[in-house]
Design a protein around this motif. Structure first.
Motif, PDB file in Angstrom:
ATOM      1  N   ASP A 178      53.437  40.163  39.144  1.00 14.25           N
ATOM      2  CA  ASP A 178      52.308  40.828  38.485  1.00 14.25           C
ATOM      3  C   ASP A 178      51.141  41.187  39.406  1.00 14.25           C
ATOM      4  O   ASP A 178      50.574  42.259  39.307  1.00 14.25           O
ATOM      5  N   HIS A 179      50.813  40.305  40.347  1.00 16.66           N
ATOM      6  CA  HIS A 179      49.574  40.478  41.101  1.00 16.66           C
ATOM      7  C   HIS A 179      49.586  41.707  42.003  1.00 16.66           C
ATOM      8  O   HIS A 179      48.573  42.332  42.255  1.00 16.66           O
ATOM      9  N   ASN A 180      50.749  41.992  42.510  1.00 16.42           N
ATOM     10  CA  ASN A 180      50.885  42.890  43.638  1.00 16.42           C
ATOM     11  C   ASN A 180      51.715  44.102  43.295  1.00 16.42           C
ATOM     12  O   ASN A 180      52.256  44.758  44.171  1.00 16.42           O
ATOM     13  N   ILE A 221      51.644  40.102  33.091  1.00 13.16           N
ATOM     14  CA  ILE A 221      50.750  39.152  33.747  1.00 13.16           C
ATOM     15  C   ILE A 221      51.102  37.730  33.277  1.00 13.16           C
ATOM     16  O   ILE A 221      51.278  37.504  32.072  1.00 13.16           O
ATOM     17  N   VAL A 222      51.182  36.807  34.215  1.00 13.85           N
ATOM     18  CA  VAL A 222      51.576  35.427  33.887  1.00 13.85           C
ATOM     19  C   VAL A 222      50.934  34.891  32.618  1.00 13.85           C
ATOM     20  O   VAL A 222      51.614  34.316  31.768  1.00 13.85           O
ATOM     21  N   HIS A 223      49.633  35.072  32.510  1.00 14.49           N
ATOM     22  CA  HIS A 223      48.928  34.446  31.390  1.00 14.49           C
ATOM     23  C   HIS A 223      49.047  35.248  30.099  1.00 14.49           C
ATOM     24  O   HIS A 223      48.572  34.820  29.063  1.00 14.49           O
ATOM     25  N   GLY A 240      42.133  46.071  30.949  1.00 15.24           N
ATOM     26  CA  GLY A 240      43.335  45.321  31.287  1.00 15.24           C
ATOM     27  C   GLY A 240      43.001  43.923  31.747  1.00 15.24           C
ATOM     28  O   GLY A 240      41.925  43.403  31.460  1.00 15.24           O
ATOM     29  N   SER A 241      43.941  43.285  32.449  1.00 11.35           N
ATOM     30  CA  SER A 241      43.862  41.928  32.999  1.00 11.35           C
ATOM     31  C   SER A 241      44.221  40.863  31.970  1.00 11.35           C
ATOM     32  O   SER A 241      44.325  41.143  30.782  1.00 11.35           O
ATOM     33  N   CYS A 242      44.374  39.636  32.443  1.00  8.77           N
ATOM     34  CA  CYS A 242      44.707  38.539  31.538  1.00  8.77           C
ATOM     35  C   CYS A 242      43.517  38.160  30.670  1.00  8.77           C
ATOM     36  O   CYS A 242      43.647  37.370  29.749  1.00  8.77           O
ATOM     37  N   THR A 243      42.341  38.721  30.969  1.00  6.63           N
ATOM     38  CA  THR A 243      41.172  38.460  30.134  1.00  6.63           C
ATOM     39  C   THR A 243      41.198  39.345  28.891  1.00  6.63           C
ATOM     40  O   THR A 243      41.014  38.882  27.772  1.00  6.63           O
ATOM     41  N   GLY A 256      50.552  44.930  34.703  1.00  7.42           N
ATOM     42  CA  GLY A 256      50.312  44.197  35.948  1.00  7.42           C
ATOM     43  C   GLY A 256      48.838  43.826  36.046  1.00  7.42           C
ATOM     44  O   GLY A 256      48.044  44.170  35.175  1.00  7.42           O
ATOM     45  N   CYS A 257      48.493  43.115  37.109  1.00 12.11           N
ATOM     46  CA  CYS A 257      47.108  42.673  37.287  1.00 12.11           C
ATOM     47  C   CYS A 257      46.199  43.833  37.695  1.00 12.11           C
ATOM     48  O   CYS A 257      45.016  43.843  37.401  1.00 12.11           O
ATOM     49  N   SER A 258      46.759  44.761  38.443  1.00 10.03           N
ATOM     50  CA  SER A 258      46.072  46.019  38.722  1.00 10.03           C
ATOM     51  C   SER A 258      44.682  45.819  39.320  1.00 10.03           C
ATOM     52  O   SER A 258      44.500  45.006  40.220  1.00 10.03           O
ATOM     53  N   SER A 282      37.919  43.000  33.054  1.00  8.33           N
ATOM     54  CA  SER A 282      38.500  41.850  33.733  1.00  8.33           C
ATOM     55  C   SER A 282      37.482  40.725  33.843  1.00  8.33           C
ATOM     56  O   SER A 282      36.550  40.650  33.043  1.00  8.33           O
ATOM     57  N   ASN A 283      37.629  39.875  34.835  1.00 11.40           N
ATOM     58  CA  ASN A 283      36.878  38.626  34.829  1.00 11.40           C
ATOM     59  C   ASN A 283      35.955  38.395  36.011  1.00 11.40           C
ATOM     60  O   ASN A 283      35.192  37.447  36.024  1.00 11.40           O
ATOM     61  N   ARG A 284      36.053  39.215  37.042  1.00 13.43           N
ATOM     62  CA  ARG A 284      35.218  38.956  38.221  1.00 13.43           C
ATOM     63  C   ARG A 284      34.579  40.224  38.736  1.00 13.43           C
ATOM     64  O   ARG A 284      35.245  41.246  38.894  1.00 13.43           O
ATOM     65  N   GLY A 297      33.514  43.481  46.284  1.00 11.69           N
ATOM     66  CA  GLY A 297      34.827  43.890  46.779  1.00 11.69           C
ATOM     67  C   GLY A 297      36.014  43.436  45.951  1.00 11.69           C
ATOM     68  O   GLY A 297      37.151  43.718  46.298  1.00 11.69           O
ATOM     69  N   ARG A 298      35.784  42.751  44.845  1.00 11.26           N
ATOM     70  CA  ARG A 298      36.904  42.240  44.051  1.00 11.26           C
ATOM     71  C   ARG A 298      37.824  43.385  43.601  1.00 11.26           C
ATOM     72  O   ARG A 298      39.029  43.280  43.599  1.00 11.26           O
ATOM     73  N   GLN A 299      37.212  44.496  43.179  1.00 12.62           N
ATOM     74  CA  GLN A 299      38.027  45.596  42.661  1.00 12.62           C
ATOM     75  C   GLN A 299      38.274  46.671  43.716  1.00 12.62           C
ATOM     76  O   GLN A 299      38.641  47.791  43.408  1.00 12.62           O
TER      77      GLN A 299
END
Ligand code: SF4
Lengths: 198, 462
Positions: B62-64, B107-109, B341-344, B402-404, B424-426, B430-432
């Motif tokens: 998922d992450h990549n 995504i895992v979660h 998106g995201s697991c959030t 995916g985590c995207s 998302s969550n963060r 540079g996170r995105q």
């Protein structure tokens, strides 16, 4: 993975007086694509350290030859964010053996302890003292004494005690890791697993 | 002795106690993904040992992963290599593997709960800090580092000192337009990003009880953003209804036995917490962040606060990065990207909420929107519920799961200097993507920004 044992470390330090340094700064996600634990030090603080064209940013502390050493001193709440152990690997691989801050995020702290980097939590006032001392004299030497759990500013002789879990302390001093311990418990674990409902 | 929910679950998993050391904790379920697992598998190989209980570990990519053209070979050689390593490791050790394109991939979660891997009273870990998501079911779930991934593979246990206990109680009905994401961002803004470090949180009160399972997942997901190791909510009828009949949930007699146990999973009256907080849910506003950590959030109608004396330099650095000034209003700020998106916030409920706002409206021309479902199952639901049509009519495209842009390891990177309203969550620097500027918000706030091209109070569009 085996790591160098940690007992007493005397070194100069690199100051990073920024709060909430998160693991995305320590190592940005795009450098997490390796399948081996190699070369992460090159990308430590990548986006603070290099411009987008990969030239070094002169004003970032790791690019300033005035500061060097095996101790990294960071602002409050160091290592927040992602669970990526790569952040701790990058710190270790760059050559740091100890990170000092007035507060650490949990997972980062745990990851450090698991791979042989000692997180030393000091009081806010002692942290300011360290930053001041390094600012005045970049060659300020510090001694981190794990057996006695003390950190000392050598020139002025001021010191503070720090906490560490006794089990983790023994591991670090001997270069052990948790897996060795767990493998020895295997039979007990198997008995336990039989009684899990799911 | 009176016990908290957390104590009950933790104590039931302690295999061994080390004097003045951590507990050896048994792990019921372990999720792995391609980024934080390869070095752990390598560790097993170097030690010449195998996986103790392969059936307790689940692997998903998922992450990549790319979020377009997933049927084609992955272009980035490093990503492709990581994905191949996960597949090889999973096969070699007989671990269920849901790779790219697999119908259960996601995504895992998101997939954990979808397939009933996530259960009340279980311990669940994964090399990803948002593992806390699974706490919504009354599980103890938290993120671990790669050394610990190796420990779990080798011994199904990790070594953890027992965290302290915190309870956050929120009571009251949420206002219209206020979502679980807002509740979580509000709590983090009150506690700061380190306010719960060293604690495991229990969320209690009517506000959480009234939330759907999806909403509870969003709240528990964000526990880590206030420093907590994890967060959990006592399981109730809603929880049991959600999990019953899913692929990996207990069936028949096992279900009944499990239900007997699960019905004991609540904090006993009078059990002690190390710290407690109380908030009024009815006064929470839609939230948005303005800085570079998730604690820097404010109600949408407010302006950016002045720096406090302590931490002033860090605060100014953060606003400087964002290109904002103290006293600025958030409403009306022009934005360039929207990420849903995201697991959030990548579950079906989030897509429903987003669709409700964009229905009958059009995406603003200058906005690039990435709509990334958390899993194939979510993607299918979007199609089946007719949401895809609504989204497409409004000018949006749906990507593959995916985590995207949550962590921007793949090509979904927000360009330097651009503003993204993100579910998302963060919002770290540079996170995105290098230089990207992130504004964290709920799905409806993201939708409102997508159609107006600027930060907008979503309540004006409801
Ligand atoms: S969506 Fe983001 S937070 Fe969630 S698992 Fe993926 S990278 Fe981690």
């Amino acid at each position: 993975m085996a790591y160098e044992k940690f007992t007493v470390l005397q070194s100069t330090a690199v100051p990073l007086p920024i709060e909430n340094v998160d693991t995305d700064q320590i190592i940005p996600a795009r450098f997490l694509k390796a399948t081996e634990r190699k070369g992460f030090g090159d990308n430590l603080f990548r986006d603070w350290r290099y411009n987008q064209d990969n030239t070094p940013k002169a004003d970032f502390v790791l690019n300033n030859p005035t500061f060097s050493g095996k101790i990294l001193v960071g602002g409050k709440n160091f290592g927040s964010g992602s669970s990526r152990e790569h952040a701790a690997w990058a710190v270790y691989d760059y050559g740091f053996r100890c990170v000092v801050s007035s507060f650490f995020a949990d997972i980062f702290k745990n990851n450090c302890l698991n791979i042989g980097v000692l997180p030393v939590q000091v009081s806010e006032s002692f942290l300011s003292l360290i930053f001041d001392a390094i600012e005045k004299n970049p060659n300020t030497s510090m001694t981190v004494d794990l057996p006695n759990q003390t950190i000392t500013l050598d020139e002025i002789g001021k010191h503070e005690n720090f906490d560490i879990n006794p089990y983790k302390k023994e591991n670090l001093q001997n270069g052990y890791d948790d897996i060795d311990y767990l493998l020895n418990l295997k039979e007990q674990i198997k008995d336990f697993a039989q009684n899990r409902p799911f | 002795m009176k016990k908290t929910l957390f104590d009950k679950v933790w104590d039931a998993h302690v295999v061994h106690q080390i004097e003045a050391g951590p507990d050896v904790l048994f792990i019921d379920r372990h999720m792995v993904h391609e980024v934080t697992s390869p070095v752990a598998f390598l560790g097993l190989k170097n030690r010449k040992i195998g996986v103790l209980y392969a059936q307790r570990t689940f692997a998903t990519a998922d992450h990549n992963t790319p979020t377009i053209n997933q049927h084609l070979p992955v272009e980035d050689p490093l990503s492709a290599n990581q994905l191949a390593a996960l597949e090889k490791n999973a096969k070699e050790h007989n671990i269920s593997y849901w790779g790219l394109g697999h119908e259960k991939n996601g995504i895992v979660h998101v997939v954990g709960p979808e397939y009933g891997i996530t259960l009340p009273g279980a311990t669940i870990v994964c090399g990803d800090s948002h593992t806390s998501t699974h706490g919504a079911f009354g599980a103890i779930a938290f993120g671990i580092g790669t050394s610990e991934v190796e420990m779990v593979l080798a011994s199904q246990c990790i070594m953890q000192p027992k965290p302290k206990k915190m309870r956050i109680t929120v009571d009251g009905a949420l206002q219209k337009g206020v979502s679980p994401k807002d509740v979580a961002l509000f709590i983090i803004s009150q506690l700061s990003t380190s306010g719960a470090t060293g604690y495991f949180v229990e969320y209690a009160g009517s506000t959480f009880r009234d939330m759907s399972m999806e909403g509870r997942m969003t709240v528990c997901n964000l526990s880590i953003e206030m420093g907590a190791r994890g967060g959990m909510i006592a399981p109730d009828q809603k929880t049991f209804e959600y999990i019953q009949g899913r692929e990996f949930t207990p069936k028949g007699n096992d279900w009944d036995t499990a239900m007997n146990y699960w019905s004991t999973l609540h904090t006993d009256e009078g059990a002690a917490f190390d710290k407690e907080f109380f908030f009024d849910g009815s006064s929470i506003e839609p939230m948005i962040t303005f800085g570079t950590n998730p604690g820097m959030g404010i109600g949408i109608q407010k302006s950016i606060p002045q720096a406090e004396n302590s931490g002033k330099a860090t605060y100014e650095k953060s606003l400087n990065y964002m290109g904002f000034s103290q006293g600025d209003e958030m409403i009306g700020k022009k934005i360039d990207f929207v990420f849903l998106g995201s697991c959030t916030n990548g579950r079906i409920e989030d897509f429903r909420a987003f669709s409700e706002i964009v229905k009958g409206r059009k995406k603003a021309d200058h906005v690039t929107a990435w709509l990334v479902p958390g899993s194939h199952q979510v993607r299918k639901a979007i199609e089946n519920e007719g949401l895809l049509q609504i989204l497409e009519e409004a000018g949006f495209e749906l990507r593959e799961p995916g985590c995207s842009a949550c962590l921007a390891m793949n090509d979904d990177k927000i360009p330097a200097g651009k503003y993204a309203v993100s579910t998302s969550n963060r919002n770290f620097e540079g996170r995105q993507g290098p230089g990207a500027r992130t504004l964290l918000a709920s799905p409806i706030m993201a939708a409102a920004a997508a159609v107006t091209g600027q930060v907008t109070d979503p309540r004006t569009l409801l």
